[in-house]
Design a protein around this motif. Structure first.
Motif, PDB file in Angstrom:
ATOM      1  N   THR A 195      -2.089  15.871 -22.092  1.00 39.35           N
ATOM      2  CA  THR A 195      -3.247  16.698 -22.454  1.00 39.35           C
ATOM      3  C   THR A 195      -3.173  17.117 -23.917  1.00 39.35           C
ATOM      4  O   THR A 195      -4.172  17.075 -24.649  1.00 39.35           O
ATOM      5  N   LYS A 196      -1.983  17.501 -24.344  1.00 37.96           N
ATOM      6  CA  LYS A 196      -1.795  17.896 -25.744  1.00 37.96           C
ATOM      7  C   LYS A 196      -2.123  16.730 -26.683  1.00 37.96           C
ATOM      8  O   LYS A 196      -2.776  16.922 -27.721  1.00 37.96           O
ATOM      9  N   ALA A 197      -1.692  15.520 -26.323  1.00 36.77           N
ATOM     10  CA  ALA A 197      -1.978  14.341 -27.152  1.00 36.77           C
ATOM     11  C   ALA A 197      -3.475  14.085 -27.224  1.00 36.77           C
ATOM     12  O   ALA A 197      -4.019  13.760 -28.296  1.00 36.77           O
ATOM     13  N   THR A 198      -4.168  14.256 -26.117  1.00 37.34           N
ATOM     14  CA  THR A 198      -5.617  14.033 -26.087  1.00 37.34           C
ATOM     15  C   THR A 198      -6.348  15.054 -26.950  1.00 37.34           C
ATOM     16  O   THR A 198      -7.265  14.706 -27.708  1.00 37.34           O
ATOM     17  N   VAL A 199      -5.925  16.308 -26.859  1.00 37.07           N
ATOM     18  CA  VAL A 199      -6.565  17.366 -27.665  1.00 37.07           C
ATOM     19  C   VAL A 199      -6.304  17.127 -29.151  1.00 37.07           C
ATOM     20  O   VAL A 199      -7.216  17.276 -29.984  1.00 37.07           O
ATOM     21  N   GLN A 200      -5.067  16.761 -29.486  1.00 34.55           N
ATOM     22  CA  GLN A 200      -4.758  16.496 -30.892  1.00 34.55           C
ATOM     23  C   GLN A 200      -5.597  15.338 -31.430  1.00 34.55           C
ATOM     24  O   GLN A 200      -6.066  15.381 -32.569  1.00 34.55           O
ATOM     25  N   GLU A 201      -5.782  14.317 -30.584  1.00 37.69           N
ATOM     26  CA  GLU A 201      -6.613  13.195 -31.008  1.00 37.69           C
ATOM     27  C   GLU A 201      -8.045  13.659 -31.290  1.00 37.69           C
ATOM     28  O   GLU A 201      -8.646  13.291 -32.303  1.00 37.69           O
ATOM     29  N   LYS A 202      -8.597  14.470 -30.413  1.00 34.81           N
ATOM     30  CA  LYS A 202      -9.970  14.946 -30.604  1.00 34.81           C
ATOM     31  C   LYS A 202     -10.090  15.778 -31.870  1.00 34.81           C
ATOM     32  O   LYS A 202     -11.070  15.652 -32.613  1.00 34.81           O
ATOM     33  N   VAL A 203      -9.101  16.623 -32.139  1.00 32.11           N
ATOM     34  CA  VAL A 203      -9.129  17.441 -33.355  1.00 32.11           C
ATOM     35  C   VAL A 203      -9.067  16.542 -34.592  1.00 32.11           C
ATOM     36  O   VAL A 203      -9.825  16.740 -35.553  1.00 32.11           O
ATOM     37  N   GLU A 204      -8.177  15.542 -34.555  1.00 29.63           N
ATOM     38  CA  GLU A 204      -8.063  14.639 -35.703  1.00 29.63           C
ATOM     39  C   GLU A 204      -9.347  13.843 -35.924  1.00 29.63           C
ATOM     40  O   GLU A 204      -9.758  13.623 -37.057  1.00 29.63           O
ATOM     41  N   LYS A 205      -9.981  13.440 -34.837  1.00 27.20           N
ATOM     42  CA  LYS A 205     -11.231  12.687 -34.980  1.00 27.20           C
ATOM     43  C   LYS A 205     -12.350  13.561 -35.530  1.00 27.20           C
ATOM     44  O   LYS A 205     -13.217  13.088 -36.271  1.00 27.20           O
ATOM     45  N   MET A 206     -12.370  14.840 -35.167  1.00 26.90           N
ATOM     46  CA  MET A 206     -13.425  15.731 -35.660  1.00 26.90           C
ATOM     47  C   MET A 206     -13.213  16.080 -37.128  1.00 26.90           C
ATOM     48  O   MET A 206     -14.178  16.283 -37.853  1.00 26.90           O
ATOM     49  N   LYS A 247      -9.480   7.661 -37.672  1.00 27.60           N
ATOM     50  CA  LYS A 247      -9.856   7.938 -36.287  1.00 27.60           C
ATOM     51  C   LYS A 247      -9.167   6.956 -35.342  1.00 27.60           C
ATOM     52  O   LYS A 247      -8.691   7.332 -34.270  1.00 27.60           O
ATOM     53  N   ASP A 248      -9.101   5.703 -35.754  1.00 33.92           N
ATOM     54  CA  ASP A 248      -8.429   4.692 -34.942  1.00 33.92           C
ATOM     55  C   ASP A 248      -6.924   4.973 -34.868  1.00 33.92           C
ATOM     56  O   ASP A 248      -6.303   4.808 -33.808  1.00 33.92           O
ATOM     57  N   MET A 249      -6.349   5.414 -35.989  1.00 34.66           N
ATOM     58  CA  MET A 249      -4.927   5.766 -35.999  1.00 34.66           C
ATOM     59  C   MET A 249      -4.657   6.955 -35.068  1.00 34.66           C
ATOM     60  O   MET A 249      -3.627   6.987 -34.384  1.00 34.66           O
ATOM     61  N   ALA A 250      -5.570   7.907 -35.011  1.00 37.57           N
ATOM     62  CA  ALA A 250      -5.428   9.058 -34.110  1.00 37.57           C
ATOM     63  C   ALA A 250      -5.406   8.594 -32.651  1.00 37.57           C
ATOM     64  O   ALA A 250      -4.619   9.097 -31.833  1.00 37.57           O
ATOM     65  N   THR A 251      -6.236   7.619 -32.333  1.00 38.30           N
ATOM     66  CA  THR A 251      -6.269   7.072 -30.973  1.00 38.30           C
ATOM     67  C   THR A 251      -4.950   6.376 -30.642  1.00 38.30           C
ATOM     68  O   THR A 251      -4.413   6.529 -29.544  1.00 38.30           O
ATOM     69  N   HIS A 252      -4.412   5.642 -31.592  1.00 39.15           N
ATOM     70  CA  HIS A 252      -3.132   4.960 -31.377  1.00 39.15           C
ATOM     71  C   HIS A 252      -1.988   5.964 -31.197  1.00 39.15           C
ATOM     72  O   HIS A 252      -1.119   5.771 -30.331  1.00 39.15           O
ATOM     73  N   ARG A 253      -1.980   7.028 -32.024  1.00 38.18           N
ATOM     74  CA  ARG A 253      -0.951   8.063 -31.884  1.00 38.18           C
ATOM     75  C   ARG A 253      -1.042   8.725 -30.510  1.00 38.18           C
ATOM     76  O   ARG A 253      -0.026   8.986 -29.866  1.00 38.18           O
ATOM     77  N   LYS A 254      -2.288   8.980 -30.065  1.00 33.96           N
ATOM     78  CA  LYS A 254      -2.478   9.585 -28.744  1.00 33.96           C
ATOM     79  C   LYS A 254      -1.899   8.674 -27.668  1.00 33.96           C
ATOM     80  O   LYS A 254      -1.166   9.137 -26.780  1.00 33.96           O
TER      81      LYS A 254
END
Length: 142
Positions: free
Chosen positions: A22-33, A41-48
């Motif tokens: 859940t934390k990884a998903t939230v961090q991804e959403k914050v990074e994408k915003m 944005k693609d790198m954020a998805t990969h990190r997640k």
């Protein structure tokens, strides 16, 4: 009891993995915003996805560790082991050993007693060990 401990540890490992995912998903959403660049944005998805995969691996490792610990405990404290030597504990009532004699009973013989009152089994103990209700003050006599 060990099974309950293993289950509790497995539930804790699953809960931690769920929180990490859940934390990884939230961090991804914050990074994408906060990012306007599509590559970031693609790198954020990969990190997640990497964090989610790592959380799952950690959970599986914890479950395997818990199972191994349970199996080790069962092997070392289980009732499947016997001793073949002159171990006095092996000759206790209800325990089985292999062919040696200790005292007056062959150690391979299993003896049992259905009496819970020691005085009933041995008249030399007298009436000190009777059962009944007391006041709970500890000042009574036997």
């Amino acid at each position: 009891m060990q099974s309950a401990k293993e289950t509790a540890s497995n539930v804790a490992a699953s809960a931690k993995a769920g929180m990490d995912k859940t934390k990884a998903t939230v961090q991804e959403k914050v990074e994408k915003m906060t990012t306007h660049n599509p590559v970031e944005k693609d790198m954020a998805t990969h990190r997640k996805q990497e964090k989610i995969d790592q959380a799952e691996l950690n959970k599986q490792a914890a479950q395997q560790h818990n199972e191994a610990a349970r199996q080790q405990t069962t092997t070392t404290t289980g009732h499947t082991t016997t001793t073949g030597g002159l171990n006095p504990a092996s000759a206790m009532h209800g325990h089985s050993t292999t062919g040696h004699t200790i005292g007056s009973h062959p150690t391979g013989m299993t003896t049992t007693s259905t009496t819970t009152n020691p005085a009933a089994a041995d008249p030399r103990l007298g009436t000190r060990h009777t059962t009944g209700t007391g006041t709970g003050t500890g000042t009574g006599t036997y």
